[in-house]
Design a protein around this motif. Structure first.
Motif, short mmCIF file in Angstrom:
data_model
loop_
_atom_site.label_atom_id
_atom_site.label_comp_id
_atom_site.label_asym_id
_atom_site.label_seq_id
_atom_site.Cartn_x
_atom_site.Cartn_y
_atom_site.Cartn_z
N LYS A 1 37.37 39.76 16.12
CA LYS A 1 38.17 39.40 17.16
C LYS A 1 36.76 39.99 18.26
CE LYS A 1 42.60 43.17 16.44
NZ LYS A 1 41.66 43.01 14.85
N SER A 2 37.73 39.01 19.43
CA SER A 2 36.32 39.60 20.51
C SER A 2 37.22 39.74 21.58
CB SER A 2 36.24 38.38 20.69
OG SER A 2 36.39 37.44 20.99
N LEU A 3 36.85 40.08 22.96
CA LEU A 3 37.81 40.74 23.94
C LEU A 3 36.79 39.97 24.98
CD1 LEU A 3 38.89 44.40 22.68
CD2 LEU A 3 40.20 42.39 22.44
N THR B 1 39.74 48.28 30.90
CA THR B 1 38.98 47.96 29.91
C THR B 1 38.63 47.00 29.16
OG1 THR B 1 38.98 49.78 29.28
CG2 THR B 1 38.14 49.26 27.37
N TYR B 2 39.70 46.49 28.72
CA TYR B 2 39.16 44.81 28.42
C TYR B 2 40.90 43.55 28.91
CZ TYR B 2 42.60 46.83 24.06
OH TYR B 2 44.14 47.38 23.46
N VAL B 3 41.02 42.10 28.27
CA VAL B 3 41.65 41.83 28.35
C VAL B 3 41.40 40.79 26.68
CG1 VAL B 3 42.85 40.20 29.32
CG2 VAL B 3 41.99 42.04 30.12
N ASN B 4 42.28 40.58 25.88
CA ASN B 4 42.47 40.14 24.79
C ASN B 4 43.01 39.00 25.32
OD1 ASN B 4 45.36 39.53 24.78
ND2 ASN B 4 45.29 41.26 23.17
N ALA B 5 42.72 37.19 23.83
CA ALA B 5 42.93 35.88 24.54
C ALA B 5 44.84 35.75 24.53
CB ALA B 5 43.10 35.39 22.90
N LYS B 6 45.17 36.66 24.71
CA LYS B 6 46.51 36.23 25.06
C LYS B 6 47.12 37.41 26.75
CE LYS B 6 48.69 36.80 20.55
NZ LYS B 6 49.68 37.87 20.05
N LYS B 7 45.85 37.47 27.02
CA LYS B 7 46.41 38.09 28.57
C LYS B 7 46.84 39.57 28.37
CE LYS B 7 45.74 34.80 31.62
NZ LYS B 7 46.62 33.79 32.87
N GLN B 8 46.94 40.53 27.37
CA GLN B 8 47.05 41.91 27.48
C GLN B 8 45.92 42.58 28.08
OE1 GLN B 8 48.39 41.74 23.08
NE2 GLN B 8 50.60 40.89 23.87
N ILE C 1 36.15 39.71 37.61
CA ILE C 1 35.41 39.83 35.76
C ILE C 1 35.24 38.64 35.77
CG2 ILE C 1 37.27 39.26 33.77
CD1 ILE C 1 38.65 41.74 33.91
N ASP C 2 33.64 38.52 35.04
CA ASP C 2 33.21 37.33 34.27
C ASP C 2 33.71 36.45 33.15
OD1 ASP C 2 31.73 35.21 33.87
OD2 ASP C 2 29.82 36.00 34.55
N SER C 3 34.02 35.47 32.76
CA SER C 3 34.24 35.02 31.39
C SER C 3 32.81 35.01 30.75
CB SER C 3 35.21 33.70 31.81
OG SER C 3 33.73 32.50 32.29
N LYS C 4 31.76 35.20 30.91
CA LYS C 4 30.78 35.41 30.26
C LYS C 4 30.73 36.47 29.10
CE LYS C 4 27.77 31.97 32.94
NZ LYS C 4 26.30 31.88 33.27
N ASN C 5 31.47 37.64 29.90
CA ASN C 5 31.92 38.86 29.30
C ASN C 5 32.65 39.45 28.36
OD1 ASN C 5 29.45 39.86 30.90
ND2 ASN C 5 30.81 40.42 32.44
N ARG C 6 32.26 38.48 27.01
CA ARG C 6 33.59 37.90 26.49
C ARG C 6 32.52 38.49 25.10
NH1 ARG C 6 38.60 36.33 24.19
NH2 ARG C 6 38.80 35.54 26.78
N PHE C 7 32.78 40.02 24.10
CA PHE C 7 31.92 40.23 23.33
C PHE C 7 33.01 40.65 22.19
CE2 PHE C 7 30.11 41.65 27.45
CZ PHE C 7 29.15 41.83 27.24
N PRO C 8 32.30 40.76 21.11
CA PRO C 8 33.09 40.34 19.38
C PRO C 8 33.58 42.72 19.14
CG PRO C 8 30.69 40.83 19.39
CD PRO C 8 30.62 39.96 20.18
N PRO D 1 33.77 49.60 29.73
CA PRO D 1 33.22 49.50 28.09
C PRO D 1 32.16 49.81 28.20
CG PRO D 1 34.49 47.61 29.57
CD PRO D 1 34.54 49.06 30.69
N ILE D 2 31.51 50.65 26.65
CA ILE D 2 31.31 50.35 26.23
C ILE D 2 30.45 49.79 25.38
CG2 ILE D 2 29.59 52.50 24.70
CD1 ILE D 2 31.69 54.47 25.46
N LEU D 3 28.61 49.58 25.75
CA LEU D 3 27.99 48.23 25.20
C LEU D 3 27.16 48.14 24.58
CD1 LEU D 3 28.56 45.58 27.90
CD2 LEU D 3 30.82 45.87 26.39
N GLN D 4 27.00 47.63 22.85
CA GLN D 4 26.06 48.13 22.06
C GLN D 4 25.76 46.85 20.79
OE1 GLN D 4 25.81 51.16 18.97
NE2 GLN D 4 24.10 52.20 20.05
N ASP D 5 24.40 46.64 21.42
CA ASP D 5 23.75 45.94 20.79
C ASP D 5 24.87 44.32 20.11
OD1 ASP D 5 22.32 46.72 18.90
OD2 ASP D 5 23.31 47.96 17.83
N GLY D 6 25.18 44.08 21.52
CA GLY D 6 26.07 42.88 21.90
C GLY D 6 27.31 43.33 22.08
N LYS D 7 27.84 43.86 21.54
CA LYS D 7 29.44 44.84 21.52
C LYS D 7 30.66 45.30 21.60
CE LYS D 7 28.75 43.47 16.11
NZ LYS D 7 29.27 43.45 14.59
#
Length: 417
Positions: A109-111, A224-231, A308-315, A383-389
């Motif tokens: 998954k990526s968010l 916190t996050y948005v998934n591919a379905k805009k949830q 919200i930047d579309s570049k901020n998509r993380f696994p 969101p908490i990020l670590q090691d690109g995730k």
């Protein structure tokens, strides 16, 4: 003789001490190993910094799997795609059984990470009781008709069989009773019950129950996050009533754009907060709020919030991937585009409970410390990020030290969506 007795006593005490140390270490090890983990469907690995190995694969859903020793790593490719989970026995040094760990198969998954402040407006499911009080009658005496009947945290759902959805409907039903007995249908601790109450006439000639109620709530939080379905998922914890402290049972809600207008820094024993305004305009409506849970609020967006930047998509990074050390939180505390601020993860707790205080961290970023002195109310959900995730979200602050905070695993937020 006395020396021999002392020697025997020393040996017994030493033996009991060793046994206690071994037992403590064993229980600590059990606590340190998660009961269950998620494994992605391709090349994902479970690694634990412990001298343990995982053996005896047992696939669920009648899927055949060969028992084998997988060493200290569990490869996701060992899980057959037809199975939903596999049970492993965890053994210390490959010999001493410790516990069973369930590996649940999931897709990668990526968010889209949020980090922007949002306005939250919810309506209660029924009318929430926040307290009872006394009524002054025309003659001057006081009365409290519901003092021992209604309790703080009750939800009034019906009056004489008619649904009440807000304070106005409840006030009208009580006032029109003319002092006759009413049957209230209430929800208390998840159970429905009926109560008979009799309104009394106050000094102004109006009929009252002597109850303080609420039917809505508004506040500021962080997406916190948005998934591919805009949830989306936000907050990382429940929306709770300020007076009762209980999770708010909601009928519906809306998410809006908001602006931060000030920062109150936390002091010893008093958490700080972001103060903001909610823009209720139609163009600022972001989406609905359909769930309020212990892991956060959830709904579907009609549009992405500004910033919200579309570049901020993380696994997604699962709990077994989290390590003690450097990480960051993504947030906006000054109405600018969200940015990452450095934190140090100090502890990871695999023990599951409803408070979800699973990631312990300390803010180390000088820029954020200068602005907020750490974690303040309104940053919940960052969101908490670590090691690109994306691995979690901020949930709570240490009241005695605003530089320290708690977070929830992102997988637990996803489970509720």
């Amino acid at each position: 003789m006395l020396l021999r007795r002392m020697q025997k006593m020393f040996i017994r005490v030493w033996g009991l001490g060793c046994l206690g140390v071994i037992l403590f270490a064993y229980l600590t090890l059990i606590y340190a190993i998660p009961d269950s983990v998620y494994i992605s469907d391709k090349n994902d690995t479970l690694k634990l910094p412990l001298p343990v190995s995982f053996i005896e694969v047992e696939a669920q859903n009648d899927t055949k799997a060969t028992a084998q020793n997988l060493g200290t790593d569990i490869q996701a490719e060992e899980l057959q795609t037809a199975s939903t989970s596999v049970a492993y026995e965890c053994r210390l040094f490959g010999v001493v059984p410790i516990k069973k760990v369930t590996a649940r198969l999931t897709q990668s998954k990526s968010l889209l990470a949020g980090g922007v402040p949002v306005g939250i407006y919810v309506k209660t499911d029924g009318v929430l009781v926040i307290g009872t009080g006394k009524i002054t009658r025309m003659q001057g005496e006081t009365d409290s008709p519901v003092e021992h009947l209604l309790k703080t945290g009750d939800y009034i759902e019906q009056v004489n069989g008619q649904a009440v959805r807000n304070k106005a409907q409840l006030i009208e039903a009580v006032d029109q009773s003319e002092g006759k007995k009413l049957i209230l249908k209430i929800q208390r601790d998840g159970e429905l019950m009926e109560l008979a109450v009799t309104p009394v006439e106050n000094e102004n000639g109006d009929y009252k129950l002597g109850v303080w109620v609420r039917d809505d709530l508004a506040g500021i939080g962080t997406l916190t996050y948005v998934n591919a379905k805009k949830q989306y998922g936000a907050l990382g914890h429940a929306v709770s009533d300020a007076d009762t402290g209980n999770l708010l049972s909601i009928r519906d809600g809306r998410l809006y754009e908001s602006s931060i207008i000030g920062i109150v820094k936390g002091e010893n024993g008093t958490p700080g907060e972001l103060t903001g305004v909610i823009d209720y305009g139609k163009r600022k409506y972001l989406g609905d709020i359909r769930q309020n849970t212990t892991a956060g609020i959830y709904g579907t967006l009609t549009q992405l919030p500004a910033g919200i930047d579309s570049k901020n998509r993380f696994p997604v990074g699962y709990k077994q991937e989290i390590r003690i050390g450097e990480a960051s939180i993504l947030c906006s505390v000054d109405n600018q585009t969200p940015q990452q601020y450095a934190i140090q993860i100090t502890e990871v707790d695999f023990h599951e409970d409803e408070e979800y205080r699973e990631i312990m961290f300390e803010v180390t970023d000088p820029a954020l410390l200068a602005k907020t002195d750490g974690i303040v109310q309104g940053m919940s959900g960052s969101p908490i990020l670590q090691d690109g995730k994306i691995i979690g979200a901020v949930t709570h602050v240490f009241v005695q030290n605003s530089k320290k905070g708690y977070g929830i695993f992102i997988e637990h937020m996803i489970e509720h969506n």
